[in-house]
Design a protein around this motif. Sequence first.
Motif, PDB file in Angstrom:
ATOM      1  N   VAL A   1      38.819  41.506  62.568  1.00 54.23           N
ATOM      2  CA  VAL A   1      38.212  40.702  63.635  1.00 54.23           C
ATOM      3  C   VAL A   1      39.110  40.710  64.874  1.00 54.23           C
ATOM      4  O   VAL A   1      38.633  40.895  66.003  1.00 54.23           O
ATOM      5  N   ALA A   2      40.408  40.524  64.666  1.00 51.07           N
ATOM      6  CA  ALA A   2      41.341  40.496  65.802  1.00 51.07           C
ATOM      7  C   ALA A   2      41.385  41.848  66.527  1.00 51.07           C
ATOM      8  O   ALA A   2      41.414  41.894  67.762  1.00 51.07           O
TER       9      ALA A   2
ATOM     10  N   ILE B   1      34.928  35.374  58.342  1.00 48.53           N
ATOM     11  CA  ILE B   1      36.158  35.151  57.565  1.00 48.53           C
ATOM     12  C   ILE B   1      35.930  34.047  56.534  1.00 48.53           C
ATOM     13  O   ILE B   1      36.349  34.148  55.377  1.00 48.53           O
TER      14      ILE B   1
ATOM     15  N   LEU C   1      40.301  41.037  56.439  1.00 47.97           N
ATOM     16  CA  LEU C   1      39.217  40.820  57.397  1.00 47.97           C
ATOM     17  C   LEU C   1      39.668  40.176  58.716  1.00 47.97           C
ATOM     18  O   LEU C   1      39.247  40.622  59.792  1.00 47.97           O
ATOM     19  N   PRO C   2      40.527  39.132  58.659  1.00 52.09           N
ATOM     20  CA  PRO C   2      40.935  38.522  59.944  1.00 52.09           C
ATOM     21  C   PRO C   2      41.555  39.533  60.906  1.00 52.09           C
ATOM     22  O   PRO C   2      41.319  39.453  62.117  1.00 52.09           O
ATOM     23  N   ALA C   3      42.326  40.484  60.392  1.00 56.08           N
ATOM     24  CA  ALA C   3      42.914  41.497  61.277  1.00 56.08           C
ATOM     25  C   ALA C   3      41.833  42.382  61.874  1.00 56.08           C
ATOM     26  O   ALA C   3      41.893  42.748  63.048  1.00 56.08           O
TER      27      ALA C   3
ATOM     28  N   ILE D   1      48.851  43.373  68.429  1.00 51.67           N
ATOM     29  CA  ILE D   1      48.707  42.579  67.200  1.00 51.67           C
ATOM     30  C   ILE D   1      49.879  42.800  66.250  1.00 51.67           C
ATOM     31  O   ILE D   1      50.588  41.860  65.899  1.00 51.67           O
TER      32      ILE D   1
ATOM     33  N   LEU E   1      46.598  35.816  64.187  1.00 52.99           N
ATOM     34  CA  LEU E   1      46.028  37.132  64.458  1.00 52.99           C
ATOM     35  C   LEU E   1      45.059  37.075  65.641  1.00 52.99           C
ATOM     36  O   LEU E   1      45.080  37.932  66.513  1.00 52.99           O
TER      37      LEU E   1
END
Lengths: 273, 273, 273, 273
Positions: free
Chosen positions: A235-236, B228, A231-233, B23, B54
């Motif tokens: 979002v990024a 998150i 999930l964090p990726a 990224i 991230l």
Amino acid sequence: MAIGRETIENLLKLGNPKWKTSITSVEPNKLKTRGYPQEDLIGNISFPEMVYLLIKGELPPKSESKMFEAVLTSFCDHSVTPPSTQAARIIASTGSPMHACVSGGLLAFGKHHAGAIENAMKTLQEGVKRSHGDIEATAREMVDEFLESGDKIPGFGHRYHNEDPRARKLIELAKEYGCSGIHTELALTIQSILLEEKGIRMNIDGANAGILSDMGFDWTIGTGIFMIGRLPALVAHIYEEQTREAPFRKLFDTEEIYYDGIDERRIIKEDEK
Amino acid sequence: MAIGRETIENLLKLGNPKWKTSITSVEPNKLKTRGYPQEDLIGNISFPEMVYLLIKGELPPKSESKMFEAVLTSFCDHSVTPPSTQAARIIASTGSPMHACVSGGLLAFGKHHAGAIENAMKTLQEGVKRSHGDIEATAREMVDEFLESGDKIPGFGHRYHNEDPRARKLIELAKEYGCSGIHTELALTIQSILLEEKGIRMNIDGANAGILSDMGFDWTIGTGIFMIGRLPALVAHIYEEQTREAPFRKLFDTEEIYYDGIDERRIIKEDEK
Amino acid sequence: MAIGRETIENLLKLGNPKWKTSITSVEPNKLKTRGYPQEDLIGNISFPEMVYLLIKGELPPKSESKMFEAVLTSFCDHSVTPPSTQAARIIASTGSPMHACVSGGLLAFGKHHAGAIENAMKTLQEGVKRSHGDIEATAREMVDEFLESGDKIPGFGHRYHNEDPRARKLIELAKEYGCSGIHTELALTIQSILLEEKGIRMNIDGANAGILSDMGFDWTIGTGIFMIGRLPALVAHIYEEQTREAPFRKLFDTEEIYYDGIDERRIIKEDEK
Amino acid sequence: MAIGRETIENLLKLGNPKWKTSITSVEPNKLKTRGYPQEDLIGNISFPEMVYLLIKGELPPKSESKMFEAVLTSFCDHSVTPPSTQAARIIASTGSPMHACVSGGLLAFGKHHAGAIENAMKTLQEGVKRSHGDIEATAREMVDEFLESGDKIPGFGHRYHNEDPRARKLIELAKEYGCSGIHTELALTIQSILLEEKGIRMNIDGANAGILSDMGFDWTIGTGIFMIGRLPALVAHIYEEQTREAPFRKLFDTEEIYYDGIDERRIIKEDEK
């Protein structure tokens, strides 16, 4: 006010609990997760320990805590190549809000994508169950069965990496932390056979499937854990799309579409027949 | 085969990169996130540090790393009371797969729900910008403006908690870790005024809004960070629904529905008129 | 069993209706939508009339019924070029079930994509409100304001079509059916100015925005109506992807990704500093 | 400019079509769906005919066109009782935009909810395949098999209706329009047995499953067709929630939650052990 028996019985029936949960209780100024007051958890446990507590109902032993941290971290990102990341960025490009973009990305965690970790866990858990301790023979049987069926063994081989750097590192850590058990052993034994006979190695899903299974996670929770790690990726990537790209961008030209059998037709009205 | 200039130019145009990202880069057997090889990150940084890397492109300083861990942990769960958890469990009850249930839950992170953290961050960041360092006067002005408009100040008051235990703990940790800056100060000053005049305290969103703003996060990423932190609870609730409740369960009876102005009508055909 | 006053009051409170609706009532063997028994509607009204009834609470007059049918039909499909269709097919490629793929596709109906119809309706409805009947002057003012601001006028121009064939047909039908009112007139007047001065024509959203506004639909329902019209195409595209394409297909190569500023870095441990 | 062989080959490779479709072709000012110019379809065919054309690639015969219109209309709405409607309204209550609310509602079309139509279609299609024309005997066998297994026969019985008024009307229309074939016959035969022996009748899914199967729709498209028919109600419910209810409303009290086994615990630190 007079209240009849029927009314009272009806009201009592309504009083039945609508929801039942063992995860968190709510009272005014008091939140307890799996029994622990949240103010005692915040600052005292790591975020991966919180994830473990939420899912398993218990805090992990110290060694598993470090291992689970590494597992979650390993799922971090694979650039824009996964369909989930592409879907999330395409949706972001239309101006949908962050939470809608993330949801759209997660919807691409279908059986051929995120399903890989669950399939790998299921394969290893079923393998261990039938092995009666003879891992060597079971690995051999499993490889033969998959080769015969023509299916890929879940958790082995990767379309971008011949030697997945994340898998190697995870196995090293599992040994260092003492988190490597019979499922990981089975995965490594399968790898030995596949490497010798086919030149194929374990990928990240194979490594994590062994480790998570050794930590007692049921295979049905595999996609859930992968989503937490990835999930964090998402979002990024959505944030990057929103802040660095023009809205509604064209990812390809109509020249890149092949129209298969669309020949011009016209509607024949009844009275023309 | 002869290739004309037009074809070549067209082909060259197609050669333009479809995707651009800072990224993660992908090469065979090599994944670098924000420049760091992933095998160096796994096992060496915490999961919250990975989230920070991230989103922000840099690893956090040690104090912020601990603070960010506490922030993510604090978002953990509020039982079945939030609409997101209810939506996720209702969807789980229909037999949808895990990733679809999670997505449905996140879709309830609308402006009145998850929007609270973004609104609180925005309010504090705009407050600090206009304060020219005079936090005391700015807090007073902001409170007066909100009271006059009749709107609630985002980040203060909670429908279940008069004194949100998570907020208190987060502020304590921010001070202990040296992560409390001018945004947190503004939030605390607003709290002083509201507590004295209205008996209202800071909630978890107010505390995290101050802290995240002091760590340099733009308010537009607020919902992303909340998601998150909350995702693991959604996974746990869906798993609980799937493993402990009967499928397609009824959450209420038709007696609990009020039909507002549905009077019987019948279709009048043209030839009956 | 003795029941105290407090319990009864609490029970009575629980007895409050949880849900309130004017759309459909449910009794055993009896379903009434907007008052009409469903068995009287099925077979007696068209599907677009049902859509109209559900949203507006009344059956449409005959002329509007035919017009609304054309409007819904006009939204049918724009091949694989819209981000919603791409997202839906990418998600389908991962093996997600039909309902998850459709949902993912709809999540791409963001403000830059499906938002176009709502923006066009809003622009025309606000224009008519301020016009006091002088459509000519209002159209001139609106064009000047948009040109000055540098924004595009919603509902005019199309990235693939110089002359959108759907818009022309819709306007013809609106005149034929007597469904063209003041909003459509405003849209046509704007088109006259834009065509002469900029060579830009109305697109499908401009035409439908005028027509739907003349039928009394509030602009906030615009995306809802577009979704109803486009959903069948999403279902068809997902079905085509599932039945004709290999799962998890690669839409581009890593060579098509541009990595922007990802230079190799290594983690400096505290004790190495 | 000199272009090497390798570059050209690489460019040619990129020139491979990214997308392939038989649904709609796009050229400047020309859109053809299944071969028909869209401007010829708009105003000349009904919306259900467009749905049929998109999914099946052909326009329906007149009788099927009327039947398909009735089928889509019959799926219209079941008030706030289905989980999909509840999910959509809960999400709407948080302030999420229309398209996100609709998506969340559709995510509740899981196998226990929308799956009913697909299961019913599958059951009937498999029944017809194995019947070799002997519908009477096959119906008897199927009922016995289901009764033995303890599973419900999909398409029969309803938790709110003993006699589903929609099913009866649909069967009437199928006979009137001449759209009733062998699948519908099988469904009716099963109903005769179940009604006599168990007092159970066909529900809407059973009726539509027979009819859609007789029209040649594969069971895997069942949920897709149901979604098309139900979407307008979701839009109407979301609109009702947005325009008539307070945001973020509480659907139940914490007293209605049962906390199952959440006993207070405290964290034991290593040095306290």
